[in-house]
Scaffold this motif. Structure first.
Motif, PDB file in Angstrom:
ATOM      1  N   THR A  32      -2.324   9.344   4.374  1.00 54.25           N
ATOM      2  CA  THR A  32      -3.321   8.391   3.751  1.00 54.25           C
ATOM      3  C   THR A  32      -3.767   9.245   2.496  1.00 54.25           C
ATOM      4  O   THR A  32      -4.368  10.279   2.838  1.00 54.25           O
ATOM      5  CB  THR A  32      -3.993   7.596   4.536  1.00 54.25           C
ATOM      6  N   GLY A  33      -3.518   8.752   1.359  1.00 52.80           N
ATOM      7  CA  GLY A  33      -4.445   9.261  -0.059  1.00 52.80           C
ATOM      8  C   GLY A  33      -5.207   8.493  -0.513  1.00 52.80           C
ATOM      9  O   GLY A  33      -5.119   7.161  -0.478  1.00 52.80           O
ATOM     10  N   VAL A  34      -6.305   8.879  -0.975  1.00 54.85           N
ATOM     11  CA  VAL A  34      -7.487   8.060  -1.852  1.00 54.85           C
ATOM     12  C   VAL A  34      -7.517   8.789  -3.004  1.00 54.85           C
ATOM     13  O   VAL A  34      -8.268   9.902  -2.977  1.00 54.85           O
ATOM     14  CB  VAL A  34      -8.657   7.709  -1.241  1.00 54.85           C
ATOM     15  N   MET A  89     -10.614   1.173  -0.304  1.00 55.71           N
ATOM     16  CA  MET A  89     -10.948   2.006  -1.555  1.00 55.71           C
ATOM     17  C   MET A  89      -9.867   2.525  -2.396  1.00 55.71           C
ATOM     18  O   MET A  89      -9.710   3.356  -3.113  1.00 55.71           O
ATOM     19  CB  MET A  89     -11.551   3.414  -0.835  1.00 55.71           C
ATOM     20  N   GLY A  90      -8.716   1.667  -2.067  1.00 57.70           N
ATOM     21  CA  GLY A  90      -7.665   1.835  -2.843  1.00 57.70           C
ATOM     22  C   GLY A  90      -6.567   2.876  -2.473  1.00 57.70           C
ATOM     23  O   GLY A  90      -5.563   3.213  -3.359  1.00 57.70           O
ATOM     24  N   GLY A  91      -6.574   3.354  -1.294  1.00 58.63           N
ATOM     25  CA  GLY A  91      -5.766   4.216  -0.457  1.00 58.63           C
ATOM     26  C   GLY A  91      -4.418   3.775  -0.490  1.00 58.63           C
ATOM     27  O   GLY A  91      -3.980   2.659  -0.627  1.00 58.63           O
ATOM     28  N   HIS A 102       0.866  -1.167   0.346  1.00 57.01           N
ATOM     29  CA  HIS A 102      -0.054   0.085  -0.100  1.00 57.01           C
ATOM     30  C   HIS A 102       0.709   1.296  -0.063  1.00 57.01           C
ATOM     31  O   HIS A 102       0.311   2.370   0.519  1.00 57.01           O
ATOM     32  CB  HIS A 102      -0.926   0.049   1.307  1.00 57.01           C
ATOM     33  N   LEU A 103       2.021   1.166  -0.435  1.00 58.04           N
ATOM     34  CA  LEU A 103       2.831   2.332  -0.291  1.00 58.04           C
ATOM     35  C   LEU A 103       2.623   3.080  -1.467  1.00 58.04           C
ATOM     36  O   LEU A 103       1.955   2.929  -2.627  1.00 58.04           O
ATOM     37  CB  LEU A 103       4.377   2.187  -0.420  1.00 58.04           C
ATOM     38  N   ALA A 104       2.502   4.766  -1.311  1.00 57.98           N
ATOM     39  CA  ALA A 104       2.145   5.834  -2.303  1.00 57.98           C
ATOM     40  C   ALA A 104       2.876   5.673  -3.616  1.00 57.98           C
ATOM     41  O   ALA A 104       3.834   5.121  -3.685  1.00 57.98           O
ATOM     42  CB  ALA A 104       2.418   7.090  -1.558  1.00 57.98           C
ATOM     43  N   PRO A 105       2.323   5.917  -4.770  1.00 60.57           N
ATOM     44  CA  PRO A 105       2.878   5.808  -5.851  1.00 60.57           C
ATOM     45  C   PRO A 105       3.914   6.891  -5.993  1.00 60.57           C
ATOM     46  O   PRO A 105       3.971   7.739  -5.182  1.00 60.57           O
ATOM     47  CB  PRO A 105       1.755   6.293  -6.930  1.00 60.57           C
ATOM     48  N   HIS A 160     -10.699   8.593  -8.431  1.00 61.55           N
ATOM     49  CA  HIS A 160     -10.594   8.032 -10.139  1.00 61.55           C
ATOM     50  C   HIS A 160     -10.271   6.717 -10.124  1.00 61.55           C
ATOM     51  O   HIS A 160     -10.314   6.188 -11.218  1.00 61.55           O
ATOM     52  CB  HIS A 160     -10.107   8.968 -11.189  1.00 61.55           C
ATOM     53  N   ARG A 161      -9.448   6.355  -9.118  1.00 63.88           N
ATOM     54  CA  ARG A 161      -8.504   5.182  -9.064  1.00 63.88           C
ATOM     55  C   ARG A 161      -9.555   3.996  -8.053  1.00 63.88           C
ATOM     56  O   ARG A 161      -8.671   2.852  -7.918  1.00 63.88           O
ATOM     57  CB  ARG A 161      -7.067   5.046  -8.818  1.00 63.88           C
ATOM     58  N   MET A 162     -10.395   4.381  -7.479  1.00 64.10           N
ATOM     59  CA  MET A 162     -11.055   3.427  -6.654  1.00 64.10           C
ATOM     60  C   MET A 162     -11.630   2.164  -7.355  1.00 64.10           C
ATOM     61  O   MET A 162     -11.852   2.351  -8.373  1.00 64.10           O
ATOM     62  CB  MET A 162     -12.423   4.095  -5.674  1.00 64.10           C
ATOM     63  N   PRO A 163     -11.239   1.200  -6.603  1.00 65.52           N
ATOM     64  CA  PRO A 163     -11.818  -0.076  -7.189  1.00 65.52           C
ATOM     65  C   PRO A 163     -13.449   0.193  -7.676  1.00 65.52           C
ATOM     66  O   PRO A 163     -14.276   0.583  -7.036  1.00 65.52           O
ATOM     67  CB  PRO A 163     -11.831  -1.187  -5.969  1.00 65.52           C
TER      68      PRO A 163
END
Length: 238
Positions: A220-222, A199-201, A153-156, A225-228
């Motif tokens: 933490t970011g969500v 939620m893809g965070g 789950h690391l940030a892009p 537009h990239r949510m499942p």
């Protein structure tokens, strides 16, 4: 924000000074603080109250930002958010999300997210972010949870927050090779953070140690537009 009611629960925007005082009192209780929990961001934010037949059971606050304003956020006190200045779209920071200590039902968390989903839809936000807190300042009880964050789950890279706070736990560098006990990881993961991850965070590669709040937290970011797709449909139904 339009009020939302389902069964015994109602979510509404704070409109009176007494509403903010109630939210601050709940935060003080939930975070087990010796002093009242209030700061300069309270005057900048929209506050949302979740009540059960008039009793306050949860609350959170919302701050609207453009990418160029990300350094005005609460999170920017603790993380280097320079990368997010290039983000394209409206941002909403979620802060001080807490439940009454006696009311940790999942149904209240889900209802609060439904209220937040409606607010996000009204304002066409592209990204939600905030700080997700682990109780206490010792990382050892959360080794499996941190190792899971590191693994999945690391940030892009384009948006990854950098270190800024004086005390951090660099779990991504420290827990390389840690064998994860998944049951222990999920048990020790804070409920709010679990919701973000579903939620893809994504999260920062380090946790900030905050002695004042007696917590450790991860950015933490969500990206909405990239949510499942299943989660998007659930929020749309809400």
């Amino acid at each position: 924000m339009r009020s939302l009611t389902r069964g015994r629960l109602t979510a509404r925007e704070a409109t009176e000074p007494s509403d903010l005082a109630r939210a601050q009192a709940l935060r003080t209780l939930a975070f087990q603080l010796a002093e009242p929990d209030r700061d300069r961001f309270d005057d900048l934010c929209t506050h949302v109250l979740v009540e059960e037949e008039g009793d306050l059971v949860a609350c959170f606050r919302i701050l609207h930002l453009t990418p160029g304003e990300v350094d005005r956020s609460y999170s920017a006190q603790h993380y280097d958010l320079a990368a997010l200045r290039a983000y394209d779209g409206h941002m909403i920071e979620i802060g001080r999300f807490c439940l009454h200590p006696d009311r940790h039902q999942a149904s209240i968390v889900r209802f609060a997210w439904r209220a937040l989903a409606g607010y996000v839809a009204e304002h066409d936000a592209r990204i939600l972010f905030g700080c997700s807190s682990f109780p206490g300042t010792q990382p050892e009880p959360y080794a499996d949870a941190f190792a899971l964050l590191r693994q999945a789950h690391l940030a892009p890279d384009p948006w990854a927050p950098g270190p800024k706070a004086p005390q951090v736990f660099p779990y991504a560098a420290t827990l390389d090779g840690h064998v994860i006990d998944m049951q222990r990881a999920m048990r020790s993961m804070p409920p709010l953070l679990r919701s973000y991850l579903l939620m893809g965070g994504w999260v920062s590669d380090h946790a900030v140690v905050d002695p004042q709040m007696n917590t450790m937290h991860v950015f933490t970011g969500v990206e909405l537009h990239r949510m499942p797709p299943g989660r998007v449909q659930a929020l749309q139904r809400a």
